[in-house]
Design an enzyme around this catalytic site. Sequence first.
Site, PDB file in Angstrom:
ATOM      1  N   HIS A 297     -11.426  12.966   0.857  1.00 14.95           N
ATOM      2  CA  HIS A 297     -11.544  11.977   1.671  1.00 14.95           C
ATOM      3  C   HIS A 297      -9.727  11.609   1.598  1.00 14.95           C
ATOM      4  O   HIS A 297      -8.604  10.929   1.626  1.00 14.95           O
ATOM      5  CB  HIS A 297     -11.305   9.980   1.527  1.00 14.95           C
ATOM      6  CG  HIS A 297     -13.277  10.402   1.929  1.00 14.95           C
ATOM      7  ND1 HIS A 297     -13.823  10.848   3.056  1.00 14.95           N
ATOM      8  CD2 HIS A 297     -14.391   9.756   0.684  1.00 14.95           C
ATOM      9  CE1 HIS A 297     -14.943  10.773   2.841  1.00 14.95           C
ATOM     10  NE2 HIS A 297     -15.253   9.793   2.058  1.00 14.95           N
TER      11      HIS A 297
ATOM     12  N   GLU B   1      -6.727  12.124   7.570  1.00 16.07           N
ATOM     13  CA  GLU B   1      -7.520  10.338   7.054  1.00 16.07           C
ATOM     14  C   GLU B   1      -6.563   9.665   8.091  1.00 16.07           C
ATOM     15  O   GLU B   1      -5.281   9.844   8.472  1.00 16.07           O
ATOM     16  CB  GLU B   1      -6.903  10.254   5.430  1.00 16.07           C
ATOM     17  CG  GLU B   1      -7.277  11.384   5.036  1.00 16.07           C
ATOM     18  CD  GLU B   1      -9.080  11.180   4.779  1.00 16.07           C
ATOM     19  OE1 GLU B   1      -9.672  10.380   5.000  1.00 16.07           O
ATOM     20  OE2 GLU B   1      -9.901  12.366   4.168  1.00 16.07           O
TER      21      GLU B   1
ATOM     22  N   ASP C  18      -7.196  18.986   8.758  1.00 15.49           N
ATOM     23  CA  ASP C  18      -7.965  17.425   8.235  1.00 15.49           C
ATOM     24  C   ASP C  18      -6.868  16.194   7.926  1.00 15.49           C
ATOM     25  O   ASP C  18      -5.809  16.020   7.771  1.00 15.49           O
ATOM     26  CB  ASP C  18      -8.934  17.395   6.980  1.00 15.49           C
ATOM     27  CG  ASP C  18      -9.984  16.082   6.728  1.00 15.49           C
ATOM     28  OD1 ASP C  18     -10.507  16.339   7.293  1.00 15.49           O
ATOM     29  OD2 ASP C  18      -9.315  15.062   5.980  1.00 15.49           O
TER      30      ASP C  18
ATOM     31  N   ASP D 141      -9.793  17.896   1.580  1.00 17.84           N
ATOM     32  CA  ASP D 141     -10.519  18.063   2.363  1.00 17.84           C
ATOM     33  C   ASP D 141     -10.754  19.303   3.517  1.00 17.84           C
ATOM     34  O   ASP D 141     -11.605  20.554   3.477  1.00 17.84           O
ATOM     35  CB  ASP D 141     -11.154  17.330   2.745  1.00 17.84           C
ATOM     36  CG  ASP D 141     -11.964  16.272   2.205  1.00 17.84           C
ATOM     37  OD1 ASP D 141     -12.439  16.186   1.637  1.00 17.84           O
ATOM     38  OD2 ASP D 141     -11.906  14.850   3.030  1.00 17.84           O
TER      39      ASP D 141
END
Length: 226
Positions: free
Chosen positions: A180, A24, A22, A185
């Site tokens: 998030h 960001e 994951d 995540d």
Amino acid sequence: MADTEPTRFAQRFRGFFPVVIDVETAGFNKNTDALLEIAVTTLKMDEQGYLHLDQTQHFHVDPFEGANIEQSAIEFNGIDPFSPLRGAVDESEAIKSICKFVRKAQKDAGCQRSVVVAHNAAFDHGFLNAAIERCKIKRTPFHPFVSFDTTSLAGLALGQTVLAKACRTAGIEFDNAQAHSALYDTERTAELFCFIVNKWQSLGGWPLASTETSEEPTPPANTEGV
């Protein structure tokens, strides 16, 4: 010298090693927008062929030189890209460490290539590939375009496509307050992927029964107009 018997892990995914990721970011453009956080979780397989979470590596990442930062993106994920409290590292350090980490786990599993597993995988895979290219990493363990998308898998197996809803449907705890975060995540996505793969196996979906002697089913007659 006789060939070594492939591991159960290698047999399960045709030699591919699924790695859950994951990211960001500071926007949606993988080529111009900053990668701010990345986490990867490797998996292990038990003697019965069921998947489990193994190890996780996580980095806060400094924006690369000249990176674009969309205000709407950082308001959404709550990341202050320039906060010294983040403990962020250079993008090159993070990506090189992840490649080394994944390569070792892939080898230990007896697999030949790693495949990104992610929720809406094209997004995370695209940012990972762009970072690998920026860092001029030649020896990457990741397949350049094959990925396993838990959005599609969850839609098929659970009737849900949103990560939080899919997890809850599968009985996996999901805290929206921690969402998030790449670390949170990634681990929830890994649990979801394991749940779906293991559920398929428990229902008799893998290994597949031999079809060499089975007869093809007779197609239904065309009754159109009858």
